[in-house]
Every structure is written in C-alpha cells, then in structure tokens.
Design an enzyme around this catalytic site. Sequence first.
Site, PDB file in Angstrom:
ATOM      1  N   ASP A 217       0.553  -0.996   0.296  1.00  5.66           N
ATOM      2  CA  ASP A 217       0.117  -0.171  -0.036  1.00  5.66           C
ATOM      3  C   ASP A 217       0.759   1.257   0.552  1.00  5.66           C
ATOM      4  O   ASP A 217       2.359   0.833   0.181  1.00  5.66           O
ATOM      5  CB  ASP A 217      -1.263  -0.442   1.458  1.00  5.66           C
ATOM      6  CG  ASP A 217      -1.963   1.174   1.022  1.00  5.66           C
ATOM      7  OD1 ASP A 217      -2.191   1.759  -0.187  1.00  5.66           O
ATOM      8  OD2 ASP A 217      -3.206   1.147   1.768  1.00  5.66           O
ATOM      9  N   ASP A 218       0.125   3.020  -0.261  1.00  7.33           N
ATOM     10  CA  ASP A 218       0.974   3.739  -0.094  1.00  7.33           C
ATOM     11  C   ASP A 218       1.304   3.866   0.777  1.00  7.33           C
ATOM     12  O   ASP A 218       2.437   4.530   1.383  1.00  7.33           O
ATOM     13  CB  ASP A 218       0.504   4.798  -1.378  1.00  7.33           C
ATOM     14  CG  ASP A 218      -1.186   5.008  -0.858  1.00  7.33           C
ATOM     15  OD1 ASP A 218      -1.142   4.063   0.323  1.00  7.33           O
ATOM     16  OD2 ASP A 218      -1.757   5.898  -1.021  1.00  7.33           O
TER      17      ASP A 218
ATOM     18  N   ASP B  20      -2.394   4.853   8.256  1.00 11.48           N
ATOM     19  CA  ASP B  20      -2.264   5.898   8.827  1.00 11.48           C
ATOM     20  C   ASP B  20      -3.390   5.250  10.004  1.00 11.48           C
ATOM     21  O   ASP B  20      -2.103   4.956  10.987  1.00 11.48           O
ATOM     22  CB  ASP B  20      -3.545   6.763   7.730  1.00 11.48           C
ATOM     23  CG  ASP B  20      -3.611   8.040   8.898  1.00 11.48           C
ATOM     24  OD1 ASP B  20      -3.743   8.405  10.419  1.00 11.48           O
ATOM     25  OD2 ASP B  20      -4.430   9.270   7.787  1.00 11.48           O
TER      26      ASP B  20
HETATM   27  O1  LIG Z   1      -4.370   3.328   7.349  1.00 16.48           O
HETATM   28  P1  LIG Z   1      -5.718   3.818   6.946  1.00 16.48           P
HETATM   29  O2  LIG Z   1      -6.104   4.736   8.303  1.00 16.48           O
HETATM   30  O3  LIG Z   1      -6.983   3.193   6.521  1.00 16.48           O
HETATM   31  O4  LIG Z   1      -5.238   5.296   5.868  1.00 16.48           O
HETATM   32  C1  LIG Z   1      -4.887   4.643   5.024  1.00 16.48           C
HETATM   33  C2  LIG Z   1      -4.979   4.419   3.973  1.00 16.48           C
HETATM   34  O5  LIG Z   1      -5.982   4.693   3.148  1.00 16.48           O
HETATM   35  C3  LIG Z   1      -5.975   5.677   1.685  1.00 16.48           C
HETATM   36  O6  LIG Z   1      -6.412   4.923   1.082  1.00 16.48           O
HETATM   37  P2  LIG Z   1      -8.341   5.223   0.671  1.00 16.48           P
HETATM   38  O7  LIG Z   1      -8.852   4.434   1.303  1.00 16.48           O
HETATM   39  O8  LIG Z   1      -8.106   7.388   0.660  1.00 16.48           O
HETATM   40  O9  LIG Z   1      -8.501   4.888  -0.628  1.00 16.48           O
HETATM   41  P3  LIG Z   1      -7.301   4.922  -2.031  1.00 16.48           P
HETATM   42  O10 LIG Z   1      -6.416   4.144  -1.683  1.00 16.48           O
HETATM   43  O11 LIG Z   1      -8.364   4.573  -3.737  1.00 16.48           O
HETATM   44  O12 LIG Z   1      -7.466   5.907  -3.040  1.00 16.48           O
HETATM   45  C4  LIG Z   1      -4.536   5.242   1.272  1.00 16.48           C
HETATM   46  O13 LIG Z   1      -3.959   5.118   0.239  1.00 16.48           O
HETATM   47  C5  LIG Z   1      -4.159   4.466   2.237  1.00 16.48           C
HETATM   48  O14 LIG Z   1      -5.084   2.782   1.594  1.00 16.48           O
HETATM   49  N1  LIG Z   2      -3.733  11.295  -0.009  1.00 20.87           N
HETATM   50  C1  LIG Z   2      -3.540  10.406   1.347  1.00 20.87           C
HETATM   51  N2  LIG Z   2      -5.114   9.653   2.153  1.00 20.87           N
HETATM   52  C2  LIG Z   2      -4.853   8.848   2.775  1.00 20.87           C
HETATM   53  N3  LIG Z   2      -5.458   8.421   3.779  1.00 20.87           N
HETATM   54  C3  LIG Z   2      -5.825   8.427   5.337  1.00 20.87           C
HETATM   55  N4  LIG Z   2      -4.355   9.265   5.114  1.00 20.87           N
HETATM   56  C4  LIG Z   2      -4.199   9.377   4.143  1.00 20.87           C
HETATM   57  C5  LIG Z   2      -3.069  10.779   3.844  1.00 20.87           C
HETATM   58  O1  LIG Z   2      -2.563  11.185   4.378  1.00 20.87           O
HETATM   59  N5  LIG Z   2      -2.295  10.754   2.690  1.00 20.87           N
HETATM   60 MG   LIG Z   3      -5.629   3.214  -0.169  1.00 21.72          MG
END
Ligand SMILES: O=P(O)(O)OC[C@H]1O[C@H](OP(=O)(O)OP(=O)(O)O)[C@H](O)[C@@H]1O
Ligand SMILES: Nc1nc2[nH]cnc2c(=O)[nH]1
Ligand SMILES: [Mg+2]
Length: 167
Positions: free
Chosen positions: A95-96, A99
């Site tokens: 994952d990126d 959080d």
């Molecule tokens: O630890 P957490 O509080 O769960 O946050 C982290 C997740 O939030 C973001 O995804 P998002 O749900 O925004 O979806 P996306 O990857 O499709 O942008 C990010 O890419 C992680 O997958």
């Molecule tokens: N882009 C982005 N997405 C998130 N989802 C949860 N935390 C983050 C953050 O810091 N940046």
């Molecule tokens: Mg995500």
Amino acid sequence: MGNRMATHYATVTWDQLHRDARTLARQLMPLMPFNGVVAITRGGMIPAAIIARELGCRVMETISVVSYEEEEQGDPMIIKQPDAAGDGEGFLVVDDLVDSGVTARLVRERLPKAVFACLYAKPKGRELTDYFVTEVSQDTWVLFPWDTAPLFVPPLVDGGRDGDTAA
Ligand SMILES: O=P(O)(O)OC[C@H]1O[C@H](OP(=O)(O)OP(=O)(O)O)[C@H](O)[C@@H]1O
Ligand SMILES: Nc1nc2[nH]cnc2c(=O)[nH]1
Ligand SMILES: [Mg+2]
C-alpha cells in the site's frame, strides 16, 4: 486519520515516490521469492507496480478497500477480493501508506500469511506494517503525486505561503 486533523501537508513528487518504492524493494529483497504482489487499490497500485518490477515479480493481484471519502474515514469494506492470493502465503501486500491502520488491519485479516509493506507510516498504523520507508507524523496529510498538480504560488512577501502548511 478520521476527522480532518491534518495540520501539515507533505507533498510527495513522482521522483521521490519512485525512489522510496525502490528503497522499499531493496528492503524486501532478502524475502524473495514472492509468488505474487497484492496491491491495495488504489493508492498501492503504483508502488506495487514499481516494487514488482524491481523484484522481477509478474503475478499481480488487487484487493480493494473503501474507507475514506475525501479526508473523512468511515467503516472499511472490501469491495474486491484478492482471490488469486489465497490466505496470502508467499504474497507481498503493498500500500502507499498506513494511517490509522484500519485498512491494513482488514487486509491482514483477509491475507494473514502475507508480508505487508508500504512506503509511509503514521504512528497509529506503524505496527500493522512489516516494512515501511519513512515515518510521518499523525497530523500530516500526505499528498501523493496523483492527487496534486504544480501550481503558481505567490512569493512569501506578497502573502504567499509554502505548500506544506494547512490554511
Ligand atoms: O490506515 P488507514 O487510516 O486505513 O489509511 C490508509 C489508507 O487510506 C488511503 O486509501 P483510501 O481509502 O483513501 O483509498 P485510495 O487508496 O483508493 O485512495 C491509503 O491509500 C491507504 O490505503
Ligand atoms: N492521500 C492520503 N490518503 C490518506 N489516507 C489516510 N491517510 C492519508 C494521507 O495522509 N494521505
Ligand atoms: Mg488506499
């Protein structure tokens, strides 16, 4: 992060993201070989592709978790299952960032035997990832290159502010 608590923004450029993904791939080299890479969509897809390229891994699967709307967090839900990854044995999940750790926790429940790696980790979620590159503070919102565009910023002397400070 849940409820708009970000007081800083950290902008990650494409170059920085690419460097960080390669750094993560280097950390993962001793765990080779992997049967495949599971990207957590959507944010994990580009990091996962870069890492799969570095590790010579051609099998890719996805798991789609939805939990955030803008910067607001709701209940997480798997809307696409990683069927090819079984219970995660031999697979690397990418994952990126972590959080709150809500997404990672749900993915780990679904793929308990997988190795979990992400580029960036905030303190609340750090324990839920096996590998990460850089820790960022809980009150930082990371802006990924796919979320941003280069814009004109007025000079400080004219009332401009640097791009890393929330309004
Ligand atoms: O630890 P957490 O509080 O769960 O946050 C982290 C997740 O939030 C973001 O995804 P998002 O749900 O925004 O979806 P996306 O990857 O499709 O942008 C990010 O890419 C992680 O997958
Ligand atoms: N882009 C982005 N997405 C998130 N989802 C949860 N935390 C983050 C953050 O810091 N940046
Ligand atoms: Mg995500």
